[in-house]
Design an enzyme around this catalytic site. Structure first.
Site, PDB file in Angstrom:
ATOM      1  N   ARG A 122      44.667  27.581  57.612  1.00 47.31           N
ATOM      2  CA  ARG A 122      43.641  27.071  56.665  1.00 47.31           C
ATOM      3  C   ARG A 122      42.262  27.658  56.927  1.00 47.31           C
ATOM      4  O   ARG A 122      41.249  27.102  56.517  1.00 47.31           O
ATOM      5  CB  ARG A 122      43.578  25.543  56.682  1.00 47.31           C
ATOM      6  CG  ARG A 122      44.883  24.881  56.286  1.00 47.31           C
ATOM      7  CD  ARG A 122      44.690  23.423  55.901  1.00 47.31           C
ATOM      8  NE  ARG A 122      45.964  22.795  55.630  1.00 47.31           N
ATOM      9  CZ  ARG A 122      46.687  22.146  56.534  1.00 47.31           C
ATOM     10  NH1 ARG A 122      46.235  22.015  57.767  1.00 47.31           N
ATOM     11  NH2 ARG A 122      47.841  21.614  56.202  1.00 47.31           N
ATOM     12  N   LYS A 144      34.155  35.999  48.263  1.00 48.84           N
ATOM     13  CA  LYS A 144      35.292  35.943  47.332  1.00 48.84           C
ATOM     14  C   LYS A 144      36.422  36.763  47.916  1.00 48.84           C
ATOM     15  O   LYS A 144      36.229  37.941  48.258  1.00 48.84           O
ATOM     16  CB  LYS A 144      34.911  36.516  45.969  1.00 48.84           C
ATOM     17  CG  LYS A 144      34.351  35.495  44.993  1.00 48.84           C
ATOM     18  CD  LYS A 144      34.228  36.079  43.586  1.00 48.84           C
ATOM     19  CE  LYS A 144      33.574  35.079  42.645  1.00 48.84           C
ATOM     20  NZ  LYS A 144      33.336  35.660  41.294  1.00 48.84           N
ATOM     21  N   GLU A 186      28.662  49.130  40.737  1.00 49.62           N
ATOM     22  CA  GLU A 186      28.230  47.771  41.131  1.00 49.62           C
ATOM     23  C   GLU A 186      26.755  47.783  41.552  1.00 49.62           C
ATOM     24  O   GLU A 186      26.054  46.772  41.393  1.00 49.62           O
ATOM     25  CB  GLU A 186      29.104  47.237  42.276  1.00 49.62           C
ATOM     26  CG  GLU A 186      30.607  47.162  41.972  1.00 49.62           C
ATOM     27  CD  GLU A 186      31.047  45.912  41.198  1.00 49.62           C
ATOM     28  OE1 GLU A 186      30.198  45.283  40.537  1.00 49.62           O
ATOM     29  OE2 GLU A 186      32.258  45.586  41.251  1.00 49.62           O
ATOM     30  N   LYS A 228      22.929  40.584  45.904  1.00 47.05           N
ATOM     31  CA  LYS A 228      24.117  39.719  45.988  1.00 47.05           C
ATOM     32  C   LYS A 228      23.874  38.560  46.949  1.00 47.05           C
ATOM     33  O   LYS A 228      24.260  37.417  46.701  1.00 47.05           O
ATOM     34  CB  LYS A 228      25.341  40.540  46.401  1.00 47.05           C
ATOM     35  CG  LYS A 228      26.601  39.687  46.393  1.00 47.05           C
ATOM     36  CD  LYS A 228      27.881  40.445  46.181  1.00 47.05           C
ATOM     37  CE  LYS A 228      29.019  39.446  45.973  1.00 47.05           C
ATOM     38  NZ  LYS A 228      30.315  40.063  45.834  1.00 47.05           N
ATOM     39  N   GLU A 238      30.250  29.710  42.694  1.00 45.79           N
ATOM     40  CA  GLU A 238      30.112  30.082  41.278  1.00 45.79           C
ATOM     41  C   GLU A 238      30.074  28.872  40.342  1.00 45.79           C
ATOM     42  O   GLU A 238      30.782  28.821  39.346  1.00 45.79           O
ATOM     43  CB  GLU A 238      31.255  31.038  40.874  1.00 45.79           C
ATOM     44  CG  GLU A 238      30.918  31.883  39.676  1.00 45.79           C
ATOM     45  CD  GLU A 238      31.916  32.996  39.405  1.00 45.79           C
ATOM     46  OE1 GLU A 238      32.635  33.403  40.336  1.00 45.79           O
ATOM     47  OE2 GLU A 238      31.973  33.440  38.261  1.00 45.79           O
ATOM     48  N   ARG A 242      25.985  32.531  40.210  1.00 47.79           N
ATOM     49  CA  ARG A 242      26.888  33.554  40.734  1.00 47.79           C
ATOM     50  C   ARG A 242      27.604  34.293  39.600  1.00 47.79           C
ATOM     51  O   ARG A 242      27.959  35.467  39.738  1.00 47.79           O
ATOM     52  CB  ARG A 242      27.905  32.965  41.715  1.00 47.79           C
ATOM     53  CG  ARG A 242      28.790  34.053  42.283  1.00 47.79           C
ATOM     54  CD  ARG A 242      29.537  33.699  43.530  1.00 47.79           C
ATOM     55  NE  ARG A 242      30.165  34.910  44.055  1.00 47.79           N
ATOM     56  CZ  ARG A 242      30.634  35.046  45.256  1.00 47.79           C
ATOM     57  NH1 ARG A 242      30.551  34.056  46.106  1.00 47.79           N
ATOM     58  NH2 ARG A 242      31.178  36.177  45.641  1.00 47.79           N
ATOM     59  N   ASN A 246      29.098  38.845  37.558  1.00 48.64           N
ATOM     60  CA  ASN A 246      30.256  39.244  36.769  1.00 48.64           C
ATOM     61  C   ASN A 246      29.846  40.057  35.544  1.00 48.64           C
ATOM     62  O   ASN A 246      30.676  40.353  34.682  1.00 48.64           O
ATOM     63  CB  ASN A 246      31.025  37.987  36.332  1.00 48.64           C
ATOM     64  CG  ASN A 246      32.499  38.049  36.677  1.00 48.64           C
ATOM     65  OD1 ASN A 246      33.345  38.102  35.785  1.00 48.64           O
ATOM     66  ND2 ASN A 246      32.835  38.067  37.950  1.00 48.64           N
ATOM     67  N   HIS A 249      32.231  42.486  33.888  1.00 51.43           N
ATOM     68  CA  HIS A 249      33.569  42.285  34.445  1.00 51.43           C
ATOM     69  C   HIS A 249      34.565  41.653  33.476  1.00 51.43           C
ATOM     70  O   HIS A 249      35.768  41.690  33.731  1.00 51.43           O
ATOM     71  CB  HIS A 249      33.490  41.443  35.721  1.00 51.43           C
ATOM     72  CG  HIS A 249      33.027  42.232  36.904  1.00 51.43           C
ATOM     73  ND1 HIS A 249      31.780  42.814  36.970  1.00 51.43           N
ATOM     74  CD2 HIS A 249      33.657  42.571  38.061  1.00 51.43           C
ATOM     75  CE1 HIS A 249      31.655  43.454  38.121  1.00 51.43           C
ATOM     76  NE2 HIS A 249      32.771  43.334  38.809  1.00 51.43           N
ATOM     77  N   HIS A 253      37.994  43.559  33.859  1.00 51.83           N
ATOM     78  CA  HIS A 253      39.238  42.996  34.410  1.00 51.83           C
ATOM     79  C   HIS A 253      40.394  43.116  33.409  1.00 51.83           C
ATOM     80  O   HIS A 253      41.546  43.348  33.801  1.00 51.83           O
ATOM     81  CB  HIS A 253      39.030  41.540  34.816  1.00 51.83           C
ATOM     82  CG  HIS A 253      38.289  41.395  36.115  1.00 51.83           C
ATOM     83  ND1 HIS A 253      37.851  40.192  36.593  1.00 51.83           N
ATOM     84  CD2 HIS A 253      37.927  42.302  37.053  1.00 51.83           C
ATOM     85  CE1 HIS A 253      37.244  40.360  37.758  1.00 51.83           C
ATOM     86  NE2 HIS A 253      37.271  41.637  38.056  1.00 51.83           N
ATOM     87  N   HIS A 265      38.222  50.057  39.989  1.00 46.77           N
ATOM     88  CA  HIS A 265      37.439  48.887  39.588  1.00 46.77           C
ATOM     89  C   HIS A 265      36.043  49.300  39.095  1.00 46.77           C
ATOM     90  O   HIS A 265      35.584  48.851  38.038  1.00 46.77           O
ATOM     91  CB  HIS A 265      37.328  47.916  40.770  1.00 46.77           C
ATOM     92  CG  HIS A 265      36.500  46.706  40.481  1.00 46.77           C
ATOM     93  ND1 HIS A 265      36.902  45.711  39.607  1.00 46.77           N
ATOM     94  CD2 HIS A 265      35.281  46.327  40.937  1.00 46.77           C
ATOM     95  CE1 HIS A 265      35.959  44.778  39.549  1.00 46.77           C
ATOM     96  NE2 HIS A 265      34.963  45.128  40.344  1.00 46.77           N
TER      97      HIS A 265
END
Ligand SMILES: NC(=O)c1ccc[n+]([C@@H]2O[C@H](COP(=O)([O-])OP(=O)(O)OC[C@H]3O[C@@H](n4cnc5c(N)ncnc54)[C@H](O)[C@@H]3O)[C@@H](O)[C@H]2O)c1
Ligand SMILES: O=C(O)C(=O)C[C@@H](O)[C@H](O)[C@H](O)COP(=O)(O)O
Ligand SMILES: [Zn+2]
Length: 364
Positions: A122, A144, A186, A228, A238, A242, A246, A249, A253, A265
Site C-alpha cells: 500500500r 501521478k 510539455e 508544475k 486534481e 491541477r 492537462n 491532453h 490521449h 506522448h
C-alpha cells in the site's frame, strides 16, 4: 555528497510530503542519500536506460540488496502484466515498507515504477531518475502514477509522491532528438498555461532548446518544473487547478489510444494543444493558434493529425478523466497564461476545431 553550485533544486511544496527536484550533471549521485534508510532497492529501467541504471546501482551494491528490473520500452511497460511482474519481484525479494523503488527512464518507466511503489504494501518510497526530457519536466514530478488499459490512457493509477526527483542532465545526452522534442511539448505547455517567458526562450533559439548539452535546456527544465511544482503543491489530487496541466491532453490521449500507444506522448500533446487553442479561439477566448503552431513546428513537433476520424476520437474523449458524468471538460486559454476548465463547449465547435488539426485550415 558535495552539491555543485551549477545544480538547481526546485522545491515541490506538497502539503503532506514536500520534496525536491534536483537538476544538473551528476544529480543521480544523490540517490545514496535518499536510499540511506533502505535495506533493499529495486531499480526499474528499460533496455535503453540499462547503462544509466547500472551506474546508479553501482554505489549501492556493497551496502544494500539491489535488484534491477528491466521492463518493456515505452508504453508497453505501462501495462498490468508488467506491474504484476514487478509485484512478483518485490515479493520474492521481500521488500518491506522501509525499502525503496527507483525509476530510471522516461515517463513511461517513472509512471510504472511509481505505481509499483504506490501499490506494494500500500505504498513504499520511490525516487525518480528521469532520463528523458519529458520525464524530467513533467512525468516524474507531481505524483501521478499509472498504467494504460483497453479503455484508455492512464485510466488506472494512484497519486504517490516521490521522495525526490533526480534529473541528471548527463543522461539526456543519449536521448534521440525526436524524444527531446517530445519533452519540449510539455515545456511549451507550461509556457502557455503559466510562464510565457518559457515561450520566448524557445522562440529566440529553437535549436538550442533541442540541445540537452547546452545551457538553455536546464533553464527550461527548471522553469517547467517550477510551473508544475506550484500547481501540484497546491492541488495534488486534481480537485481544481491541477487540471490546467492537462492542456492539450484531451485530444492527445484519444489520439494515443487510437494509435495503439505507438505515437509519442509529446507529439500527441503537441497536436492536442493546437486543437485546444483552436477550440479556445472558436469559443471566443484567446486566439493563440498561430503562436502554438509556430513554436511547436520550430522544434519539429507535429501540429496535424488525420489518422482517425472525428467520431471515434470524440467517443474516446467522452471517457476523459476530466469529464463529470456526461459533461465534457476542456482546458482552454482565456488569455496567455490564463487557463480555465470549461464545460460548455458545443460539440459543433469541437468538430470544427478538429477540422483545423486534420487539414490545416479552419472551415469558413
Ligand atoms: N505522471 C505524469 O504526471 C506524467 C506527465 C507527463 C507524461 N506522463 C507519461 O510519460 C510518458 C511519456 O514519457 P516519455 O516521453 O519520456 O516517453 P518514454 O518513457 O516512452 O520514453 C521515450 C523513449 O525514449 C527512450 N529513452 C528514455 N530515456 C532515454 C535516454 N536517456 N537515452 C536514450 N533513450 C531514452 C525510451 O526508451 C523510449 O523509447 C507517457 O506515458 C505519459 O503518459 C506522465
Ligand atoms: O500532472 C498532471 O496532472 C498532468 O496532467 C500532466 C500531463 O502532462 C500528464 O501527461 C499526465 O499523465 C496526464 O494525466 P491524466 O490524469 O490526464 O492521465
Ligand atoms: Zn502529458
Amino acid at each position: 555528497m558535495a552539491r555543485l553550485t551549477r545544480w538547481r533544486s526546485v522545491p515541490v511544496n506538497d502539503r503532506e510530503r514536500p520534496y525536491e527536484a534536483h537538476i544538473g550533471a551528476g544529480t543521480a549521485g544523490l540517490l545514496e542519500e535518499y536510499a540511506a534508510d533502505a535495506d533493499r532497492v529495486a531499480v526499474i529501467h528499460t533496455a535503453s536506460t540499462e547503462p544509466h541504471a547500472r551506474e546508479i546501482a553501482a554505489p549501492l551494491i556493497d551496502a544494500k540488496h539491489v535488484v534491477t528490473l528491466e521492463i518493456p520500452d515505452a508504453e508497453q511497460g505501462k501495462d498490468l502484466s508488467v506491474l504484476a511482474q514487478c509485484w512478483e519481484a518485490l515479493g520474492e525479494e521481500t521488500f518491506t515498507r522501509t525499502d525503496l523503488v527507483v525509476g530510471v527512464g522516461g515517463g513511461a518507466v517513472t509512471d510504472l515504477a511509481g505505481f509499483a511503489a504506490a501499490t506494494w504494501l500500500r505504498g513504499i518510497d520511490v525516487v525518480h531518475v528521469p532520463t528523458s526530457l519529458l520525464g524530467a519536466v513533467d512525468a516524474s514530478v507531481g505524483g501521478k502514477t499509472g498504467i494504460n488499459t483497453a479503455a484508455g490512457k492512464n485510466l488506472v493509477g494512484a497519486f504517490h509522491t516521490p521522495r525526490a526527483v533526480l534529473c541528471d542532465t548527463r543522461y539526456l545526452r543519449t536521448l534521440p532528438e525526436r524524444e527531446a522534442a517530445g519533452g519540449l511539448a510539455e515545456i511549451v505547455k507550461a509556457g502557455f498555461i503559466a510562464d510565457p517567458g518559457i515561450l520566448e526562450l524557445i522562440e529566440n533559439d529553437p535549436r538550442a532548446a533541442l540541445d540537452p548539452s547546452g545551457d538553455l535546456v536546464p533553464e527550461l527544465m527548471a522553469r517547467a518544473i517550477a510551473v508544475k511544482a506550484e500547481v501540484v503543491g497546491e492541488d495534488l489530487k486534481e480537485t481544481g487547478k491541477r487540471a490546467f496541466l492537462n492542456f492539450g491532453h484531451t485530444l492527445a490521449h484519444a489520439i494515443e489510444k487510437h494509435e495503439d500507444y505507438r505515437m509519442r506522448h509529446g507529439e500527441a500533446v503537441a497536436i492536442g494543444m493546437v486543437y485546444a487553442a483552436e477550440l479556445g479561439r472558436l469559443t471566443g477566448r484567446a486566439d493563440l493558434v498561430a503562436r502554438v503552431e509556430a513554436i511547436l513546428e520550430s522544434v519539429g513537433l507535429p501540429t496535424r493529425y488525420s489518422g482517425a476520424d472525428w467520431d471515434s476520437l470524440h467517443g474516446t474523449m467522452l471517457v476523459d478523466k476530466k469529464n463529470r458524468g456526461a459533461t465534457q471538460r476542456f482546458v482552454l486559454l482565456d488569455a496567455l497564461a490564463e487557463p480555465a476548465v470549461v464545460s460548455d463547449v458545443p460539440v459543433e465547435a469541437q468538430r470544427e476545431a478538429f477540422a483545423r488539426v486534420r487539414e490545416g485550415e479552419a472551415p469558413e
